[in-house]
Design an enzyme around this catalytic site. Structure first.
Site, PDB file in Angstrom:
ATOM      1  N   SER A   1     -31.016  52.974  12.641  1.00  0.00           N
ATOM      2  CA  SER A   1     -31.057  51.669  12.572  1.00  0.00           C
ATOM      3  C   SER A   1     -32.373  51.053  12.207  1.00  0.00           C
ATOM      4  O   SER A   1     -33.301  51.624  12.905  1.00  0.00           O
ATOM      5  CB  SER A   1     -29.879  51.104  13.076  1.00  0.00           C
ATOM      6  OG  SER A   1     -30.352  51.707  14.910  1.00  0.00           O
ATOM      7  N   HIS A   2     -32.334  50.314  12.133  1.00  0.00           N
ATOM      8  CA  HIS A   2     -34.154  48.926  11.944  1.00  0.00           C
ATOM      9  C   HIS A   2     -34.278  49.384  13.384  1.00  0.00           C
ATOM     10  O   HIS A   2     -35.959  50.144  13.795  1.00  0.00           O
ATOM     11  CB  HIS A   2     -33.575  47.625  11.595  1.00  0.00           C
ATOM     12  CG  HIS A   2     -34.615  46.882  12.111  1.00  0.00           C
ATOM     13  ND1 HIS A   2     -35.146  46.511  13.041  1.00  0.00           N
ATOM     14  CD2 HIS A   2     -35.925  46.946  10.967  1.00  0.00           C
ATOM     15  CE1 HIS A   2     -36.527  45.932  12.550  1.00  0.00           C
ATOM     16  NE2 HIS A   2     -37.196  46.095  11.742  1.00  0.00           N
ATOM     17  N   GLY A   3     -33.404  48.870  14.706  1.00  0.00           N
ATOM     18  CA  GLY A   3     -33.682  49.220  15.792  1.00  0.00           C
ATOM     19  C   GLY A   3     -34.632  50.186  16.393  1.00  0.00           C
ATOM     20  O   GLY A   3     -35.707  50.714  17.513  1.00  0.00           O
TER      21      GLY A   3
ATOM     22  N   THR B   1     -30.783  44.236  15.620  1.00  0.00           N
ATOM     23  CA  THR B   1     -31.927  43.909  15.410  1.00  0.00           C
ATOM     24  C   THR B   1     -32.411  44.185  13.636  1.00  0.00           C
ATOM     25  O   THR B   1     -31.249  44.711  12.847  1.00  0.00           O
ATOM     26  CB  THR B   1     -33.225  44.566  15.515  1.00  0.00           C
ATOM     27  OG1 THR B   1     -34.232  46.199  15.087  1.00  0.00           O
ATOM     28  CG2 THR B   1     -33.421  44.660  17.543  1.00  0.00           C
ATOM     29  N   ASP B   2     -33.000  43.396  12.799  1.00  0.00           N
ATOM     30  CA  ASP B   2     -33.970  43.053  11.584  1.00  0.00           C
ATOM     31  C   ASP B   2     -35.076  43.150  11.458  1.00  0.00           C
ATOM     32  O   ASP B   2     -35.485  43.195  12.335  1.00  0.00           O
ATOM     33  CB  ASP B   2     -32.568  42.941  10.243  1.00  0.00           C
ATOM     34  CG  ASP B   2     -32.587  41.008  10.780  1.00  0.00           C
ATOM     35  OD1 ASP B   2     -33.345  40.906  11.262  1.00  0.00           O
ATOM     36  OD2 ASP B   2     -31.792  40.977  11.266  1.00  0.00           O
TER      37      ASP B   2
END
Length: 302
Positions: A255-257, A232-233
């Protein structure tokens, strides 16, 4: 120099590094997904009620709940430090996501500009289609205007190869030229299934799986579903208010998620290899964000 060539030359001067305009698929999917109100407004509206009901009356109550869940006892000094530090960390995460959002918006503005340039090139018969501009580098665009017709054939060939390149998967680590190892078009497995990943946001949830490979298709997500995707972003952020859990094939603790899932209190497991291939939309799965496991309870064909 004709007006069109002047326009192109100005853009090439401003962006002199030699890159492929189209190779960043996140610019196409994330940029449009974020700025397309059809994809995000519905998710936000449905998620507002859930978010509001989850708010605590005051911050002290929230910290008391956090401390109560800890398996170790904290001293008074450590509790005070956490109460001081945690809001700052949350603000830092918010600013981090804001920066990503601005970067995506900027990418989208560039994309729209190149689309306009592509239309001008079609009008002056340099290109047969405006989207072919995304398959040329800045230098090649200038060569095209200088009369290099062979670049049109090259752009058409690149466009034909693009779908197969997007379906290909590659090892996480490579030595030399990366070689694809599998394709996303592989068939999903049936029967019982247990997959292991990295626990990045605690909690356990059972629900219907929703496999989404492109943020443009995220509009189909229903409240409470467990989202399974490659990564995801910032373009996916509006949907975190809807989902009951998140599984990503890539990523780690930062990470984004993982970061956004922890902020929303959504169970999340990262680095679950081939999750989008093994699981089908509609499968009932159990996600354990504390142990990092994903288990299929029942499948669409079971």
């Amino acid at each position: 120099m004709p007006p069109l060539q002047t326009l192109v030359q100005h853009r090439i001067d401003a962006q002199s590094h030699d890159i492929h305009v189209s190779c960043g698929s996140s610019v196409q999917s994330c940029g449009n997904g974020l700025l397309d109100s059809r994809l995000s407004v519905g998710a936000v509206e449905e998620g507002i009620h859930w978010t509001e009901t989850q708010k605590l009356e005051n911050q002290d109550d929230e910290f008391d709940q956090i401390f109560a869940k800890l398996k170790i006892k904290l001293s008074w000094m450590k509790r005070k430090f956490i109460k001081w530090m945690l809001p700052k960390c949350r603000e830092a995460v918010r600013q981090r996501e804001k920066g990503k959002s601005l970067a995506v918006k900027m990418s989208d503005h560039f994309r729209q500009a190149y689309l306009h340039l592509g239309k001008l090139l079609v009008a002056e018969e340099y290109l047969p289609g405006d989207d072919l501009i995304f398959f040329l580098t800045h230098y090649e665009i200038s060569q095209l205007l200088a009369g290099s017709n062979s670049l049109v054939t090259k752009a058409i060939r690149r466009k034909k190869l693009y779908p197969s390149q997007m379906d290909a998967r590659y090892p996480v680590f490579n030595i030399g030229t990366p070689q694809p190892v599998s394709s996303r078009k592989a068939e999903a497995t049936t029967g019982s299934l247990h997959m292991q990943g990295m626990p990045v946001s605690q909690g356990t949830v059972e629900g219907r799986a929703r496999v989404v490979l492109d943020v443009k298709d995220a509009v189909n997500i229903q409240a409470g579903e467990i989202l399974i995707t490659q990564c995801t972003d910032v373009g996916w952020s509006p949907y975190f208010t809807l989902i009951g859990g998140l599984v990503t094939e890539l990523g780690g603790l930062l990470s984004h998620g993982a970061v956004v899932a922890r902020e929303y209190g959504v169970p999340c497991v990262a680095s679950v290899t081939e999750a989008t291939v093994a699981i089908r939309t509609g499968d009932v799965v159990r996600l354990n964000g504390s142990r990092g496991t994903l288990t299929r309870i029942s499948g669409t064909d079971m």
